[in-house]
Design an enzyme around this catalytic site. Sequence first.
Site, PDB file in Angstrom:
ATOM      1  N   GLU A  52      10.183  21.782  12.893  1.00 32.14           N
ATOM      2  CA  GLU A  52       9.430  20.347  12.797  1.00 32.14           C
ATOM      3  C   GLU A  52       8.488  19.938  12.085  1.00 32.14           C
ATOM      4  O   GLU A  52       8.024  19.217  11.147  1.00 32.14           O
ATOM      5  CB  GLU A  52      10.712  19.497  13.594  1.00 32.14           C
ATOM      6  CG  GLU A  52      12.782  19.793  13.067  1.00 32.14           C
ATOM      7  CD  GLU A  52      13.126  20.866  13.505  1.00 32.14           C
ATOM      8  OE1 GLU A  52      14.298  21.061  13.159  1.00 32.14           O
ATOM      9  OE2 GLU A  52      12.340  21.492  14.153  1.00 32.14           O
ATOM     10  N   PHE A 114      26.033  15.349  22.549  1.00 31.27           N
ATOM     11  CA  PHE A 114      24.911  16.723  21.997  1.00 31.27           C
ATOM     12  C   PHE A 114      23.883  16.445  21.057  1.00 31.27           C
ATOM     13  O   PHE A 114      24.031  15.936  19.636  1.00 31.27           O
ATOM     14  CB  PHE A 114      26.192  17.908  20.818  1.00 31.27           C
ATOM     15  CG  PHE A 114      25.447  19.039  20.539  1.00 31.27           C
ATOM     16  CD1 PHE A 114      25.450  19.797  21.631  1.00 31.27           C
ATOM     17  CD2 PHE A 114      25.067  19.305  19.620  1.00 31.27           C
ATOM     18  CE1 PHE A 114      24.506  21.244  21.081  1.00 31.27           C
ATOM     19  CE2 PHE A 114      24.883  20.259  18.615  1.00 31.27           C
ATOM     20  CZ  PHE A 114      24.130  21.533  19.552  1.00 31.27           C
ATOM     21  N   GLN A 115      22.982  17.044  21.288  1.00 37.09           N
ATOM     22  CA  GLN A 115      21.545  16.592  20.907  1.00 37.09           C
ATOM     23  C   GLN A 115      21.273  15.008  20.514  1.00 37.09           C
ATOM     24  O   GLN A 115      21.075  14.762  19.164  1.00 37.09           O
ATOM     25  CB  GLN A 115      21.503  17.448  19.290  1.00 37.09           C
ATOM     26  CG  GLN A 115      21.712  19.425  18.594  1.00 37.09           C
ATOM     27  CD  GLN A 115      21.196  19.457  17.820  1.00 37.09           C
ATOM     28  OE1 GLN A 115      21.574  19.462  16.829  1.00 37.09           O
ATOM     29  NE2 GLN A 115      20.700  20.688  17.726  1.00 37.09           N
ATOM     30  N   LYS A 164      24.641   8.867  12.129  1.00 36.51           N
ATOM     31  CA  LYS A 164      24.924   9.475  11.353  1.00 36.51           C
ATOM     32  C   LYS A 164      26.047   8.666  10.560  1.00 36.51           C
ATOM     33  O   LYS A 164      26.822   8.548   9.672  1.00 36.51           O
ATOM     34  CB  LYS A 164      26.310  11.045  11.762  1.00 36.51           C
ATOM     35  CG  LYS A 164      26.843  11.829  10.843  1.00 36.51           C
ATOM     36  CD  LYS A 164      27.205  12.807  11.485  1.00 36.51           C
ATOM     37  CE  LYS A 164      27.371  14.229  10.784  1.00 36.51           C
ATOM     38  NZ  LYS A 164      28.084  15.409  11.889  1.00 36.51           N
ATOM     39  N   MET A 483     -13.213  28.599  20.427  1.00 36.96           N
ATOM     40  CA  MET A 483     -14.055  26.860  21.641  1.00 36.96           C
ATOM     41  C   MET A 483     -14.148  26.946  22.701  1.00 36.96           C
ATOM     42  O   MET A 483     -14.762  27.087  23.515  1.00 36.96           O
ATOM     43  CB  MET A 483     -13.476  25.438  20.435  1.00 36.96           C
ATOM     44  CG  MET A 483     -14.624  24.318  20.626  1.00 36.96           C
ATOM     45  SD  MET A 483     -15.239  24.671  20.104  1.00 36.96           S
ATOM     46  CE  MET A 483     -15.612  24.238  18.484  1.00 36.96           C
TER      47      MET A 483
END
Length: 586
Positions: A52, A114-115, A164, A483
């Site tokens: 993502e 969940f999630q 959802k 760097m």
Amino acid sequence: MSEQMSGAEMILRALKDQNVEHIFGYPGGAVLPIYDAIFQQDDIKHILVRHEQGATHMAEGYARSTGKVGVVLVTSGPGATNAITGLTDALLDSIPLVCISGQVPTPLIGSDAFQECDTVGITRNCTKHNYLVKKIEDLPRILHEAFYIARSGRPGPVVVDIPKDVQFAMGEYYKPSNESDHKSYKPQLNGDLGAIEEAVNLMTRAEKPILYTGGGIINSGKEASESLRELAELTGFPVTSTLMGLGAFPAKSDQWLGMLGMHGTYEANLAMHDADLIVCLGARFDDRITGRLDAFAPNSTKIHVDIDPSSIGKTVHIDLPIIGDCNNIILEMIRIWREKTNQNRLSASSVWWKQIEEWRDVKSLRYENSDEIIKPQFAIQRLNEAVKDKDTYITTEVGQHQMWAAQYFQFNEPNRFMTSGGLGTMGYGLPAAVGVQVAHPDATVIDIAGEASVQMTMQEFSTAVQFRLPIKIFILNNEYMGMVRQWQQLLHGSRYSSSYSESLPDFVKLAEAMGGKGIRCDDPAKLDDAIQEMLDYNGPVLFDCRVSKEENCLPMIPSGKAHNEMILPDTKDIGNVIDEKGKILV
């Protein structure tokens, strides 16, 4: 007219009505209704990412190269948290994104389902605005509002978190309304005419002026870049830019001083330090530009033009603030200047230009080339030469290679340089190149990368292979986190703590394993042919360009130092390398 449809169908219809053609995303349980709606339509193409964070950077590259809003689709929980880095990156660099995230059903919110995570709470400080949609009746308005907020005023990312059950619910969809009717968010586009006239009066009297430009010019649209060029020609003022503003003013112009700031040119930094008038257009005086604040441009009057009121006076005292869209204000400056004088200031500032030419003669971007090993500066110059007649877009990762790209690649048009400025996100460039290539399928898209940075999102090379996107990843491989190593050398007694990459992959084999092409080159004499081979291949390429391992990116203003305390290529120590009059002390 309204139509009855599910929440998931509303999302796709709203995207279509907002002229969205591509979305970047990754499926999961909380967004499956949306993915089912995607499957049943052909208007919007979904680009399947591998992570993502990659989706957000792809959307950033897409948005930065087109001026459109980039769109991201992620699931709940880890899907949303994985997007945080890209959202923060977009916020700091003013990139318009709309991120649609799934959420657990509304009855389960707060139950540690969940999630589940508090997406709105987590993203509150890294977005321009965010929403949790609790009712289907609110969904159409919020979706259209999200696009308006993302692209208007100072652009930025907006999150729309959709449970959802709301995606499954049926409701009435309606098209976007007139945005000018929005009650609570109306960015100021036109600057105060009295303040603009006062600014022009100051400009007509200045003896040592400079136009300091930034990403706000590019965000204002291509017309703003054209207006800036007209203003510069009309006034005869020298022009410099931040990293994010590169390309708004042509690098081939005699009035161009190069980028300023920590790794800016000697002439740009000394001109800012000694100027009697700084006209800031769409930049924000960040710490990479100002150096030591109490020594920044001590004798200058400062005009600051910005659409974001919170950016004005935040770090530097501003003598004349002007709030509004850069293009609108520059056009007013041009009109008033023509009414007052219609003459440039080249004659009046001849002494100033003579001083600038002396600073240019220092040649602060000089380097000692080699016939035995590829110098990174040389590699960028040869790449620039190879694509100068092509329709080219450049992205970068973050580190030395990023600064070398800014210093040695010639950007003459806006929207051609995509990089992570404010957040400095390693791993930005490869997925950003994917997003740019999706937006410009026939263009040459090159990610100038470092071998350490590019590994952070290397999996997105597989996305490029899947969608037949012929991006070119040009890796300046010095086997160090360059760097970090440079700062450790200059500031920490050459104690190279964890900055050496001791187990690098074979990038040629890695490219082949993912279905692309790998090229390796370590010979300066063969570099041009290898670059041409990369450009000729009609598919994704990983180019492993082996460069000198301990090359430093110079010039450099060390952190906490002033613009006239630069490290130049022929000096080694920090501080006291330039005296108060700008004379080099070797």
